[in-house]
Every structure is written in C-alpha cells, then in structure tokens.
Design an enzyme around this catalytic site. Sequence first.
Site, PDB file in Angstrom:
ATOM      1  N   LYS A  26       0.349  -1.557   0.045  1.00  0.00           N
ATOM      2  CA  LYS A  26       0.011   0.131   0.235  1.00  0.00           C
ATOM      3  C   LYS A  26       0.790   1.627  -0.368  1.00  0.00           C
ATOM      4  CE  LYS A  26      -3.265   2.359   3.149  1.00  0.00           C
ATOM      5  NZ  LYS A  26      -4.357   2.395   4.208  1.00  0.00           N
ATOM      6  N   ASP A 126     -14.976   2.134   9.430  1.00  0.00           N
ATOM      7  CA  ASP A 126     -14.659   2.612   7.615  1.00  0.00           C
ATOM      8  C   ASP A 126     -14.652   0.551   7.800  1.00  0.00           C
ATOM      9  OD1 ASP A 126     -14.485   3.553   5.544  1.00  0.00           O
ATOM     10  OD2 ASP A 126     -12.733   3.127   5.169  1.00  0.00           O
TER      11      ASP A 126
END
Length: 260
Positions: A26, A126
């Site tokens: 990432k 989230d």
Amino acid sequence: MNLDEHCRIGSSIYKGNIYGKDLAVKQTKGDIKEELNILQRVNHVNLVSLLGTSCETGGSQWFLVYDYAENGSLDKGLHHNSAASSSSSSALPCLSWSQRIHIALDVASGLHCMHDHTQPNIVHWDVRSKNILLDSKFKAKLANFSMARTVADPTMAKVDVFAFGILLFELLSGKKALKTKDNGVNVMLCKEIREGLRLEEERVDTIMKLMDLKLDNRYSIDGALSLAALAWICTQEKALARPKMDRSRLSPLGTCSVIL
C-alpha cells in the site's frame, strides 16, 4: 517494478513479490503514526497483518506491506459477477450461501477482537465490503485501518456495528449499500429493506425478493431470515440499541451457521 500499472490491484495498492512470496503493498502519504500504532497492536486471524514498512527519505511517502489476498476484496466478489464480467478469466465465482455466512462470522470475530480484546479498545470506522479481503480459502480479513481510532466513547463502537448490519444486507442481496434511483436520489439499501421487514406477515416475501439472484435459490430461508433479523438489530437508529460484536449478542448469526 517501480509501481508498474499492471501490478496495481487497488487505487493505491500493488501486488508485489519478495523472495517468491506474493505480497500487497500500500502506497500512502502523510502522517500514518496512528495507523501504524494500531496495526502493531492488533493480532487476529480476521484482521490483515502488517508485515513491514518502508519510507522515502524525509518520510513523505510510505509503503505498508501486507499478506496478499488471493481472492481480492469482498465488494468484487459480490458486485462484479454480472453477465458482463462472467466471460473474464479473472472473474470470481458467485459466493455461495455458506461462504457468505462464514464471511459474516469472520468480520464479526475481527471486530470483536478490536472492540473488546485490545487495550485500549479500537474501532475500525470504515467497515465496508471494499475493506474486507478474501484469502485463497475465502477467509475474510478486515483491512484498511487508516480511519481506525482508540475508543474514547461507548458509542464509537456502535458505528462499526451499524456498518456490519449494512454489510449483512449486502451479503443477502448482492447489492451495494447505496444505490442511485432514476431521479438521481441516493437511497440506502438498508432503509428499503427495513421498511419491508416491519410487518411480520410480509417478512418471508420481503426476504425472497431481496435475495441475490446469483444464489439461484441455494440458501436456507430460515437462515436468511435470521441474518436479516441481525442486520435489522445492528442498524437501529439509536446507537445504544445496537448489540455488541460478540457471539452471545449476535445469536442470529450463530443460528445461520448451524442451518447452513
């Protein structure tokens, strides 16, 4: 490969290989101290594991290295199996009823670990199908902790519980949590479903109309009703009316696993 486009598997995530092992990398910018602090404190089979980090000189750009999820994110498994994509060799097969129930159990276990078994407790904030990864055996892992925070108020965890309820409705229907009508108005999936479940005598018809057509009726109607009942409880408007993320409080989910 210098972040080559053909290695990209997400908006800022790339597939890499180190010493023959596939990994997910990432790319991120800015202050990630809070995210790193949380990732170093969580350790659970249903939470993605941080394997390592690297940063450019000055710390302006970071690279976080995770285990690679062979079957990608849940949203692709649920929403990218249309006829248009079925001809693609990379298209996932339709998630079975059994797989969906076990994914729900996995997510619940991961959240339970964060909410009750870390010190101090943590909220994800989230929870959505895009941030749930599936490994080679379709074991689910919660990912993307960029919004995760230490619990400062009892109602904070209830945000995750509500999002979990939305996820259950998605697993039942195969539809996205938010849809846009012809007039351009956005409608929450759970709002429409909750209205249809209010009357007990209409619940079976409501569920049968709701169910993902890709399941081709290969599911337990009792299990579907139990899952919908749990989703109903988790999406209560009053935060404190929502259950905690543990098996004793999520009894309908346990019922579903028994009647697979």
